[in-house]
Every structure is written in structure tokens, then in C-alpha cells.
Design an enzyme around this catalytic site. Sequence first.
Site, PDB file in Angstrom:
ATOM      1  N   GLY A 142       0.851  -1.185   0.000  1.00 51.39           N
ATOM      2  CA  GLY A 142       0.000   0.000   0.000  1.00 51.39           C
ATOM      3  C   GLY A 142       0.886   1.234   0.000  1.00 51.39           C
ATOM      4  O   GLY A 142       2.096   1.160  -0.247  1.00 51.39           O
ATOM      5  N   TRP A 151      -8.262   1.170  -2.690  1.00 54.94           N
ATOM      6  CA  TRP A 151      -9.693   1.290  -2.437  1.00 54.94           C
ATOM      7  C   TRP A 151     -10.068   2.616  -1.772  1.00 54.94           C
ATOM      8  O   TRP A 151     -11.249   2.900  -1.596  1.00 54.94           O
ATOM      9  CB  TRP A 151     -10.168   0.131  -1.547  1.00 54.94           C
ATOM     10  CG  TRP A 151     -10.002  -1.189  -2.209  1.00 54.94           C
ATOM     11  CD1 TRP A 151      -8.982  -2.084  -2.025  1.00 54.94           C
ATOM     12  CD2 TRP A 151     -10.844  -1.774  -3.204  1.00 54.94           C
ATOM     13  NE1 TRP A 151      -9.155  -3.181  -2.825  1.00 54.94           N
ATOM     14  CE2 TRP A 151     -10.286  -3.018  -3.561  1.00 54.94           C
ATOM     15  CE3 TRP A 151     -12.031  -1.366  -3.823  1.00 54.94           C
ATOM     16  CZ2 TRP A 151     -10.864  -3.856  -4.510  1.00 54.94           C
ATOM     17  CZ3 TRP A 151     -12.610  -2.203  -4.762  1.00 54.94           C
ATOM     18  CH2 TRP A 151     -12.034  -3.426  -5.093  1.00 54.94           C
ATOM     19  N   GLN A 199     -11.208   6.112  -1.315  1.00 58.93           N
ATOM     20  CA  GLN A 199     -11.974   6.973  -2.209  1.00 58.93           C
ATOM     21  C   GLN A 199     -11.773   8.457  -1.915  1.00 58.93           C
ATOM     22  O   GLN A 199     -11.455   9.255  -2.790  1.00 58.93           O
ATOM     23  CB  GLN A 199     -13.466   6.644  -2.090  1.00 58.93           C
ATOM     24  CG  GLN A 199     -13.845   5.260  -2.550  1.00 58.93           C
ATOM     25  CD  GLN A 199     -15.301   4.951  -2.256  1.00 58.93           C
ATOM     26  OE1 GLN A 199     -15.972   5.659  -1.495  1.00 58.93           O
ATOM     27  NE2 GLN A 199     -15.815   3.883  -2.835  1.00 58.93           N
ATOM     28  N   GLU A 259     -14.173  16.801   4.775  1.00 59.22           N
ATOM     29  CA  GLU A 259     -14.812  15.580   5.245  1.00 59.22           C
ATOM     30  C   GLU A 259     -15.093  15.712   6.735  1.00 59.22           C
ATOM     31  O   GLU A 259     -14.711  16.705   7.369  1.00 59.22           O
ATOM     32  CB  GLU A 259     -13.938  14.353   4.948  1.00 59.22           C
ATOM     33  CG  GLU A 259     -13.825  14.040   3.460  1.00 59.22           C
ATOM     34  CD  GLU A 259     -13.032  12.774   3.171  1.00 59.22           C
ATOM     35  OE1 GLU A 259     -12.557  12.145   4.135  1.00 59.22           O
ATOM     36  OE2 GLU A 259     -12.882  12.420   1.992  1.00 59.22           O
ATOM     37  N   HIS A 301     -17.184   2.391   9.273  1.00 58.78           N
ATOM     38  CA  HIS A 301     -17.582   3.494   8.398  1.00 58.78           C
ATOM     39  C   HIS A 301     -19.097   3.608   8.404  1.00 58.78           C
ATOM     40  O   HIS A 301     -19.808   2.614   8.256  1.00 58.78           O
ATOM     41  CB  HIS A 301     -17.075   3.260   6.974  1.00 58.78           C
ATOM     42  CG  HIS A 301     -17.051   4.506   6.153  1.00 58.78           C
ATOM     43  ND1 HIS A 301     -18.210   5.096   5.687  1.00 58.78           N
ATOM     44  CD2 HIS A 301     -16.037   5.290   5.733  1.00 58.78           C
ATOM     45  CE1 HIS A 301     -17.891   6.186   4.999  1.00 58.78           C
ATOM     46  NE2 HIS A 301     -16.580   6.329   5.023  1.00 58.78           N
ATOM     47  N   ARG A 332     -16.515  10.109  12.552  1.00 60.34           N
ATOM     48  CA  ARG A 332     -17.137   8.876  12.062  1.00 60.34           C
ATOM     49  C   ARG A 332     -17.755   8.032  13.164  1.00 60.34           C
ATOM     50  O   ARG A 332     -18.807   7.413  12.966  1.00 60.34           O
ATOM     51  CB  ARG A 332     -16.097   8.052  11.296  1.00 60.34           C
ATOM     52  CG  ARG A 332     -15.779   8.643   9.935  1.00 60.34           C
ATOM     53  CD  ARG A 332     -14.725   7.837   9.223  1.00 60.34           C
ATOM     54  NE  ARG A 332     -14.491   8.386   7.894  1.00 60.34           N
ATOM     55  CZ  ARG A 332     -13.537   7.957   7.070  1.00 60.34           C
ATOM     56  NH1 ARG A 332     -12.741   6.981   7.452  1.00 60.34           N
ATOM     57  NH2 ARG A 332     -13.391   8.510   5.881  1.00 60.34           N
ATOM     58  N   HIS A 377     -14.240  -0.679   8.790  1.00 60.58           N
ATOM     59  CA  HIS A 377     -13.537   0.073   7.757  1.00 60.58           C
ATOM     60  C   HIS A 377     -12.055   0.265   8.037  1.00 60.58           C
ATOM     61  O   HIS A 377     -11.229   0.113   7.145  1.00 60.58           O
ATOM     62  CB  HIS A 377     -14.205   1.443   7.598  1.00 60.58           C
ATOM     63  CG  HIS A 377     -13.573   2.323   6.566  1.00 60.58           C
ATOM     64  ND1 HIS A 377     -13.459   1.942   5.238  1.00 60.58           N
ATOM     65  CD2 HIS A 377     -13.024   3.557   6.647  1.00 60.58           C
ATOM     66  CE1 HIS A 377     -12.864   2.917   4.551  1.00 60.58           C
ATOM     67  NE2 HIS A 377     -12.581   3.895   5.391  1.00 60.58           N
ATOM     68  N   GLU A 424      -1.498   1.284   8.412  1.00 63.89           N
ATOM     69  CA  GLU A 424      -2.592   0.816   9.253  1.00 63.89           C
ATOM     70  C   GLU A 424      -2.164  -0.261  10.233  1.00 63.89           C
ATOM     71  O   GLU A 424      -2.783  -0.435  11.284  1.00 63.89           O
ATOM     72  CB  GLU A 424      -3.764   0.316   8.392  1.00 63.89           C
ATOM     73  CG  GLU A 424      -5.033   0.084   9.182  1.00 63.89           C
ATOM     74  CD  GLU A 424      -6.234  -0.259   8.311  1.00 63.89           C
ATOM     75  OE1 GLU A 424      -7.297  -0.550   8.872  1.00 63.89           O
ATOM     76  OE2 GLU A 424      -6.104  -0.221   7.067  1.00 63.89           O
ATOM     77  N   ARG A 436      -9.894   7.580  14.103  1.00 63.90           N
ATOM     78  CA  ARG A 436      -9.142   8.256  13.040  1.00 63.90           C
ATOM     79  C   ARG A 436      -9.943   9.388  12.425  1.00 63.90           C
ATOM     80  O   ARG A 436     -11.108   9.221  12.071  1.00 63.90           O
ATOM     81  CB  ARG A 436      -8.771   7.241  11.946  1.00 63.90           C
ATOM     82  CG  ARG A 436      -8.143   7.870  10.713  1.00 63.90           C
ATOM     83  CD  ARG A 436      -7.774   6.816   9.706  1.00 63.90           C
ATOM     84  NE  ARG A 436      -8.916   6.160   9.112  1.00 63.90           N
ATOM     85  CZ  ARG A 436      -9.488   6.514   7.965  1.00 63.90           C
ATOM     86  NH1 ARG A 436      -9.036   7.552   7.289  1.00 63.90           N
ATOM     87  NH2 ARG A 436     -10.513   5.832   7.494  1.00 63.90           N
ATOM     88  N   LEU A 469      -4.053   7.750   4.764  1.00 61.19           N
ATOM     89  CA  LEU A 469      -3.057   7.775   3.693  1.00 61.19           C
ATOM     90  C   LEU A 469      -1.876   8.661   4.084  1.00 61.19           C
ATOM     91  O   LEU A 469      -0.719   8.333   3.817  1.00 61.19           O
ATOM     92  CB  LEU A 469      -3.680   8.274   2.392  1.00 61.19           C
ATOM     93  CG  LEU A 469      -4.712   7.365   1.718  1.00 61.19           C
ATOM     94  CD1 LEU A 469      -5.279   8.033   0.463  1.00 61.19           C
ATOM     95  CD2 LEU A 469      -4.111   6.010   1.357  1.00 61.19           C
TER      96      LEU A 469
END
Length: 578
Positions: A40, A72, A74, A141, A271, A320, A381, A405, A416, A422
Site C-alpha cells: 500500500g 480502495w 476513495q 470531510e 464506516h 465517524r 472500515h 494501518e 481516526r 493515507l
Amino acid sequence: MATAPSSDGGLDSAPRLATRLAAPAAGWTVEVDAIVVGSGIAGLTAALELRTRVPRVLLVTKDLLGSGSTVWAQGGIAAALDPEDSPAAHLQDTLVAGVGLCDPRAVEVLVTEGPARVRELVARGAVFDRAPDGQISLTREGGHHADRIAHAGGDATGAEISRALVAQIEAVRDDPGIEVIEHALVLDVLTGPAGPDGRPGAACGVTLHVIGEGQRDGVGAALGKAVVLATGGIGQVFRSSTNPPQATGDGIAAALRAGAVVGDVEFVQFHPTVLWLGSGVKGQLTLVSEAVRGEGALLLDTDGVRFMPDVHPMAELAPRDVVAHAIVRRMADTGADHVWLDARHLGGDFLRRRFPTIHERLLEHGIDLTTDLVPVAPAQHYHSGGVVTDLVGRTSLPGLYAVGEAACTGVHGANRLASNSLLEGLVFAHRAARHITDKVAAGALTRQEPTVRSGSEALVAAASRARVQRLATEGPGVLRSGDCLRRAASGLAGVPTDAHLRHDDGRALAAPQTAEWETTNVHQVASVLTATALARQESRGGHARSDFPERDDEHWRVRLEASLDPDGQLVVRRAPID
């Protein structure tokens, strides 16, 4: 299940776990300076940074180079790139999301070094979406009070970052200073002789099983001065997840078996908006990015009532954990198995342009994001915990590093902040690679000869995976309680882990092979997760208990750290938060 002294967190018993996997002896050996496990953003960055700085690097990946969890992702990558934003503001949002358990020093590293690392990604070929003035386009976000999310291809940020970094690796495939082994599952971290105090010896390599063609095949041993675990998350511990099938907690389990300390394991991020396709669906599920809510999409219950403004001042853009727990409670109140995500008012042209990947994936299930309400519910998630590290990726085991991770850097705390994952992989992989480089150059990292660790070896039959996943989902799931956690702990203790268990007619129930090794990792991670969730008697971030619904800073502003003693007994201890 072996009896252990009760901790002050209420843990009445602790599992005894194997300290190594049952596997054939290594049939081949390769010697390098540094071994990077995972492809990753963290693994690829570490390998690229190490390639030009130490004589020989081995990059091991479980599937193809571009198949890690990064592809993955997004929403995007968070960094204070806007002149009107600041690292200090990013730090504050991260600390709030982490609910008192972040390490402020680690967060400061993340937010101050992040912008430069993102610009380096651009220099490596990553193409981010641009605003009309040519600057990187930024959006917002959940949990962020500024537009600081850089994205690519609308909602394909991870795929673009992965493409750029893989291209960099492919460009140097013929370099004698780096070897890439694909389709390789790392089994165990090899360690040198234990110290006189019984502390584990230094990491000196890994055993791995290679499936496929080429000179490296079957079980082998890679020996090195440093091992970097960048193996991603634990999604397959649960019945449903947004993680790819490869996310079986391999790095965390291998580090634990080697004697390393893991921390914050109980903090699992579910998530809030994952496509709901029915109770019987399992495996990797379709994520509907938080960026959709960042652009103005609303959450409605099945009666059409918008409920988040009554839950949190930031409504749909609350952290979240707040949104996920609110959805679960609303589902319970309405007797529904999902809620609705409504983006219709944002306009078809905008949605198709901004979220092309999500739009196409929903269409595959007969749902049009531009005209339909989207059924969503929380699913596993991200894992905020992992192998405990310092600010340069070092674990408690000399020679062993962890990034991404799989690591517990202290950046995320109990929850998080969106799109920090990332960035964390990028920043701390860079720091770990530089630290390894300096230590190798100074002669401070030398390779020891591997020895056989004390404790037992074990294997869990692949047929047990569904049972383990059910126990994890019903125990340390979205909402937890002491009763459900104790039932999960008892059930996990009852899963056979004897490598030599056989039917009456002599046929082995489990044989050393990929499915069994992965299932053993899933079982071990689920066991530690359940034990630490049972020990933490409060609700905070990604850990919510119905029997202890309040946050308790007086007793629980601590990190729970776990490790195995030489016999494999799990020991859970409190560590202060600075």
C-alpha cells in the site's frame, strides 16, 4: 482459555496464543539489508525510500503490487495545503477526533510534514484534481473544519496514488538493489536469541510462503537487518468490511507472536455509510465515501427524517464514530436494518463528475446516486490500533518497524480523523526508511541469527473462519457490552488451534497452507481485540459499550497495550498518554 490475574480493567481471563505458525521448514533463503512487507502507500513509500539508501531491499506483497488497501481509498488525503489553513488547525481537528488518546507529538509530525510529503507524491507522478487556478483542489470531510482533502479522479484517490507508486517500483524492477516478490504471505517474524531477562530477541527476518511462478516458491526465509511491516488492516476479522480479502491482520499477528507490543487494538472504525445489500451479504462491501456527505449529502432514517443535526453540531460531518453510533441507534429506534443517504439535491452532473467510481459501483447494484436514496449502514472500515511504534516507526522489538494501518503511532487515538490514514502511511514510512538508512550506515543495525522461540505453534482450520468472524461481529462489533464480549471470548477460546488435530480416520482437519495461516491470524487478532475491548470499561471513539456508555477520563485516558509472554499468555497493561 488460561486463567490470568484480573486486571483493573475487568479482564478476568486472557487467552494463551501460539508464538509461531505451524509451517514447513524454509526451503530457500535470501539475505538483504531491509525487508518491507506490504504494497500500500506505506510499503511502497518505504521501499522506494530505502532502495537508493541501503544496498539491498526486498519488497514482499501478498498479491500483486497494486492490490493493497490503498487502491480502495476513495475520499482523499488530508494535508494543510491551503494558505488559509494551517498544520495547527489540522492538529486540533485530529486531537478532537482521537477523543483524548492521540499522542500530540505524533500528530504534530503528521500535520507538519504532511504537506511536503503530498507534494513529493506529485513529484512521483500522482495526479490530483485541480481547481480552475491550477492549485490542488481541496474539499472537506467529517471532523475537519477546513477544506484540506486532496483527491484524484473525483473519488479514486487511492487508486491514483497506488498507480503512481507502483509505476515507480516497476521502473526499477531490474535494479539489483531491490527484489519484489508478489503472491507472498508472510508467516512469522524471525527473532534472534532472547535476552537474559527473557525479553524477545531482535527481529532478523521473516518466513514467507510464495504461491506462483519464479525462483522463489513455497516456504522460505528472508533474512535482514530490519523488517518493516506495512501489511494493512484487520477487516476480515469481521463478517463484513470495506477492506479487501487480503486484510487478515497478518502483520499485527506476526508481530504479536514475535513478542512485540500492540496497542489501541480495541479501537475499530466502522464506516457509517457502506452500501446495505441485505443481512446475508458478506465479504468486501461497497463504501460510499464520506466525501459525499462532505459535498452536502444528508442522512435520513427510513421514515425520511434527517436525524444528525439533533446528534452533533457538525451533523453529517461529525466524526465517524459519532455518525456510525447514531445510525445504529436510529436503526434500533425505527426497527430498520439501514438508513438512507440522500445526495439527489446535489445534481446529476455534479455527482457523476465528482464521484464517478461510486456512481458506477452503485449502478452495478441498480442504484442511481443521482436519483435514488442509497441504503447504507455501518461496516468495519479501519483499525486505529496496531503494533506500537515511536516517531520513526520502531516497535518494541529491535529491528522491527511498522508503518501504515498495521502500526499504532498514536496519531489516531480512539478514532481516526477522515483521510488521515493515507497521510500517516506516507509520513511515517518516509521517517522509518530514513531511520533504517541512518542505523544501517552507522552499523547500529546488524543481523542476528534466528532462533526458535519458546511457546507453541498452532494452526486454525480455514473452516473455522466464519465462526471467528461471527464471534467478532457479535462481540467487539459496532456496539459492545460486557456480556457479548465475554461470550465472544469464550467462543474464541473454544476454536481448535491444535496444528495436529485430526479426524478419527487420521485425516488432518487443518494443513499448513494459506487459508489456514490467514485464519489463524484472524483468530489471534480477534482474541486480542475481544480481550482489550472487555478490559476497557468506558465508551470512547471507536469503542462503544452499552454497559459503560460514558467516557471516563479519570480512569481510562490510557492506552491499553498487549503482548505475549514467553509462553504465549496474553498480558494487557495500561500505558499513560503523555
